[in-house]
Motif scaffolding. Sequence first.
Motif, PDB file in Angstrom:
ATOM      1  N   GLU A   1       1.397  -5.156 -12.656  1.00 25.76           N
ATOM      2  CA  GLU A   1       2.381  -4.186 -12.172  1.00 25.76           C
ATOM      3  C   GLU A   1       2.218  -3.937 -10.677  1.00 25.76           C
ATOM      4  O   GLU A   1       3.199  -3.830  -9.941  1.00 25.76           O
ATOM      5  CB  GLU A   1       2.234  -2.875 -12.937  1.00 25.76           C
ATOM      6  CG  GLU A   1       3.246  -1.810 -12.527  1.00 25.76           C
ATOM      7  CD  GLU A   1       3.064  -0.503 -13.281  1.00 25.76           C
ATOM      8  OE1 GLU A   1       3.905   0.395 -13.091  1.00 25.76           O
ATOM      9  OE2 GLU A   1       2.092  -0.385 -14.041  1.00 25.76           O
TER      10      GLU A   1
ATOM     11  N   LYS B   1       4.487   3.780  -7.854  1.00 28.74           N
ATOM     12  CA  LYS B   1       5.354   3.246  -8.900  1.00 28.74           C
ATOM     13  C   LYS B   1       6.529   4.187  -9.149  1.00 28.74           C
ATOM     14  O   LYS B   1       6.549   5.315  -8.687  1.00 28.74           O
ATOM     15  CB  LYS B   1       4.571   3.035 -10.190  1.00 28.74           C
ATOM     16  CG  LYS B   1       4.055   4.309 -10.826  1.00 28.74           C
ATOM     17  CD  LYS B   1       3.267   4.002 -12.084  1.00 28.74           C
ATOM     18  CE  LYS B   1       2.789   5.282 -12.761  1.00 28.74           C
ATOM     19  NZ  LYS B   1       2.020   5.006 -13.995  1.00 28.74           N
TER      20      LYS B   1
ATOM     21  N   ARG C   1       3.633  -6.854  -8.773  1.00 28.59           N
ATOM     22  CA  ARG C   1       5.109  -6.772  -8.747  1.00 28.59           C
ATOM     23  C   ARG C   1       5.562  -5.757  -7.698  1.00 28.59           C
ATOM     24  O   ARG C   1       6.591  -5.947  -7.046  1.00 28.59           O
ATOM     25  CB  ARG C   1       5.642  -6.402 -10.125  1.00 28.59           C
ATOM     26  CG  ARG C   1       5.603  -7.549 -11.134  1.00 28.59           C
ATOM     27  CD  ARG C   1       6.433  -7.217 -12.358  1.00 28.59           C
ATOM     28  NE  ARG C   1       5.871  -6.106 -13.110  1.00 28.59           N
ATOM     29  CZ  ARG C   1       4.987  -6.237 -14.090  1.00 28.59           C
ATOM     30  NH1 ARG C   1       4.543  -7.448 -14.417  1.00 28.59           N
ATOM     31  NH2 ARG C   1       4.518  -5.186 -14.749  1.00 28.59           N
ATOM     32  N   LEU C   2       4.801  -4.675  -7.543  1.00 25.85           N
ATOM     33  CA  LEU C   2       5.121  -3.672  -6.520  1.00 25.85           C
ATOM     34  C   LEU C   2       5.066  -4.296  -5.124  1.00 25.85           C
ATOM     35  O   LEU C   2       5.978  -4.113  -4.315  1.00 25.85           O
ATOM     36  CB  LEU C   2       4.140  -2.505  -6.611  1.00 25.85           C
ATOM     37  CG  LEU C   2       4.299  -1.402  -5.560  1.00 25.85           C
ATOM     38  CD1 LEU C   2       5.544  -0.579  -5.838  1.00 25.85           C
ATOM     39  CD2 LEU C   2       3.069  -0.496  -5.542  1.00 25.85           C
ATOM     40  N   TYR C   3       4.002  -5.052  -4.853  1.00 25.46           N
ATOM     41  CA  TYR C   3       3.904  -5.741  -3.561  1.00 25.46           C
ATOM     42  C   TYR C   3       5.106  -6.663  -3.347  1.00 25.46           C
ATOM     43  O   TYR C   3       5.700  -6.688  -2.258  1.00 25.46           O
ATOM     44  CB  TYR C   3       2.625  -6.583  -3.510  1.00 25.46           C
ATOM     45  CG  TYR C   3       1.327  -5.809  -3.557  1.00 25.46           C
ATOM     46  CD1 TYR C   3       1.133  -4.676  -2.793  1.00 25.46           C
ATOM     47  CD2 TYR C   3       0.274  -6.238  -4.374  1.00 25.46           C
ATOM     48  CE1 TYR C   3      -0.061  -3.980  -2.832  1.00 25.46           C
ATOM     49  CE2 TYR C   3      -0.934  -5.550  -4.419  1.00 25.46           C
ATOM     50  CZ  TYR C   3      -1.095  -4.425  -3.654  1.00 25.46           C
ATOM     51  OH  TYR C   3      -2.279  -3.738  -3.686  1.00 25.46           O
ATOM     52  N   SER C   4       5.434  -7.426  -4.379  1.00 24.82           N
ATOM     53  CA  SER C   4       6.521  -8.404  -4.252  1.00 24.82           C
ATOM     54  C   SER C   4       7.858  -7.728  -4.009  1.00 24.82           C
ATOM     55  O   SER C   4       8.659  -8.187  -3.188  1.00 24.82           O
ATOM     56  CB  SER C   4       6.597  -9.273  -5.525  1.00 24.82           C
ATOM     57  OG  SER C   4       5.398  -9.992  -5.726  1.00 24.82           O
ATOM     58  N   ARG C   5       8.108  -6.619  -4.705  1.00 24.89           N
ATOM     59  CA  ARG C   5       9.391  -5.919  -4.544  1.00 24.89           C
ATOM     60  C   ARG C   5       9.548  -5.374  -3.133  1.00 24.89           C
ATOM     61  O   ARG C   5      10.631  -5.489  -2.535  1.00 24.89           O
ATOM     62  CB  ARG C   5       9.508  -4.787  -5.575  1.00 24.89           C
ATOM     63  CG  ARG C   5       9.779  -5.248  -6.987  1.00 24.89           C
ATOM     64  CD  ARG C   5      10.274  -4.090  -7.843  1.00 24.89           C
ATOM     65  NE  ARG C   5       9.309  -3.003  -7.921  1.00 24.89           N
ATOM     66  CZ  ARG C   5       8.371  -2.905  -8.861  1.00 24.89           C
ATOM     67  NH1 ARG C   5       8.252  -3.853  -9.780  1.00 24.89           N
ATOM     68  NH2 ARG C   5       7.547  -1.873  -8.887  1.00 24.89           N
ATOM     69  N   HIS C   6       8.507  -4.780  -2.608  1.00 25.21           N
ATOM     70  CA  HIS C   6       8.620  -4.210  -1.267  1.00 25.21           C
ATOM     71  C   HIS C   6       8.739  -5.301  -0.205  1.00 25.21           C
ATOM     72  O   HIS C   6       9.513  -5.159   0.753  1.00 25.21           O
ATOM     73  CB  HIS C   6       7.437  -3.292  -0.976  1.00 25.21           C
ATOM     74  CG  HIS C   6       7.562  -1.938  -1.603  1.00 25.21           C
ATOM     75  ND1 HIS C   6       8.378  -0.954  -1.085  1.00 25.21           N
ATOM     76  CD2 HIS C   6       7.009  -1.416  -2.728  1.00 25.21           C
ATOM     77  CE1 HIS C   6       8.308   0.124  -1.849  1.00 25.21           C
ATOM     78  NE2 HIS C   6       7.489  -0.132  -2.848  1.00 25.21           N
TER      79      HIS C   6
ATOM     80  N   SER D   1      10.606   4.609  -2.734  1.00 21.70           N
ATOM     81  CA  SER D   1      11.938   4.077  -2.424  1.00 21.70           C
ATOM     82  C   SER D   1      12.934   5.199  -2.181  1.00 21.70           C
ATOM     83  O   SER D   1      13.812   5.088  -1.316  1.00 21.70           O
ATOM     84  CB  SER D   1      12.429   3.179  -3.570  1.00 21.70           C
ATOM     85  OG  SER D   1      11.604   2.044  -3.702  1.00 21.70           O
TER      86      SER D   1
ATOM     87  N   TRP E   1       2.891  -6.394   3.538  1.00 26.02           N
ATOM     88  CA  TRP E   1       2.843  -6.289   2.078  1.00 26.02           C
ATOM     89  C   TRP E   1       2.203  -7.527   1.465  1.00 26.02           C
ATOM     90  O   TRP E   1       1.507  -7.441   0.445  1.00 26.02           O
ATOM     91  CB  TRP E   1       4.248  -6.061   1.519  1.00 26.02           C
ATOM     92  CG  TRP E   1       4.682  -4.642   1.688  1.00 26.02           C
ATOM     93  CD1 TRP E   1       5.422  -4.114   2.702  1.00 26.02           C
ATOM     94  CD2 TRP E   1       4.349  -3.541   0.834  1.00 26.02           C
ATOM     95  NE1 TRP E   1       5.590  -2.764   2.534  1.00 26.02           N
ATOM     96  CE2 TRP E   1       4.945  -2.386   1.394  1.00 26.02           C
ATOM     97  CE3 TRP E   1       3.624  -3.423  -0.335  1.00 26.02           C
ATOM     98  CZ2 TRP E   1       4.823  -1.127   0.810  1.00 26.02           C
ATOM     99  CZ3 TRP E   1       3.500  -2.166  -0.933  1.00 26.02           C
ATOM    100  CH2 TRP E   1       4.098  -1.040  -0.354  1.00 26.02           C
TER     101      TRP E   1
ATOM    102  N   ALA F   1      10.065  -8.242  -0.712  1.00 25.21           N
ATOM    103  CA  ALA F   1      11.411  -8.805  -0.877  1.00 25.21           C
ATOM    104  C   ALA F   1      12.471  -7.890  -0.287  1.00 25.21           C
ATOM    105  O   ALA F   1      13.501  -8.361   0.217  1.00 25.21           O
ATOM    106  CB  ALA F   1      11.693  -9.049  -2.360  1.00 25.21           C
ATOM    107  N   SER F   2      12.231  -6.570  -0.323  1.00 27.82           N
ATOM    108  CA  SER F   2      13.226  -5.641   0.223  1.00 27.82           C
ATOM    109  C   SER F   2      13.357  -5.811   1.736  1.00 27.82           C
ATOM    110  O   SER F   2      14.430  -5.619   2.301  1.00 27.82           O
ATOM    111  CB  SER F   2      12.866  -4.198  -0.131  1.00 27.82           C
ATOM    112  OG  SER F   2      11.810  -3.700   0.684  1.00 27.82           O
TER     113      SER F   2
END
Length: 212
Positions: A35, A136, A38-43, A141, A22, A45-46
């Motif tokens: 946006e 998005k 942020r999608l890259y960062s969220r995945h 998820s 990611w 971080a998960s």
Amino acid sequence: AGHFCSIFCAWSAFGFLHGGHWCVLSCGDAQGSAEQRRLYSRHAASYVAGILVTALGGGWCRSGTSTICDGGEDMSRLCLWAQQTAEYQVIYTLHYIGLAWNFTHWVMDGFHLWSWAKQSSSGQPLRLICTGLELKSFRFSALIWLGVLLVTLTWTAMIDWTTGTEGLSLGNLTLILVAEMMGVLLVGCLSLRAWRCFWDRRQQPSKLDAPI
């Protein structure tokens, strides 16, 4: 092709442990929106959250808190629910849910690497394979969580596995779980594609409504 090779190398280098592909996707997306980043960062971080849950729970379970199994195995489904304390059962299950999140995420990511490489390098939004729908919102998820739910139910309630010699081995259990993860992705994407086709048809004006 070079961007894809970088992503694939990061993914194949035990990417379920770190989610580094990611980060590679993000680095190759110079035109991406805020946006999208942020999608890259969220995945990414998960993945970190999943491995922390796995490591902390696994460390606790291996700290001498378990009860010796009567059959001599290190652990089995029957031993887990019949001989271990409620506290051990909860933490043992939670730490494997963390691992299930990472592994399911990783398996499902693998089917998207080629298309995501092309989309990110051209600044396009990432999309679910075969659906045309953007990642998005909750779609991807939700598919991952469905996979996690199915594999968790499988190893906790549906299949008798063991680390010993009598019964289903962990290797064979893993093959079953990976097949379930791929099945959830396939059925989920086909269902989303059918829903999108149905919705698009409803949005088209019917011939009866067309002006004469």
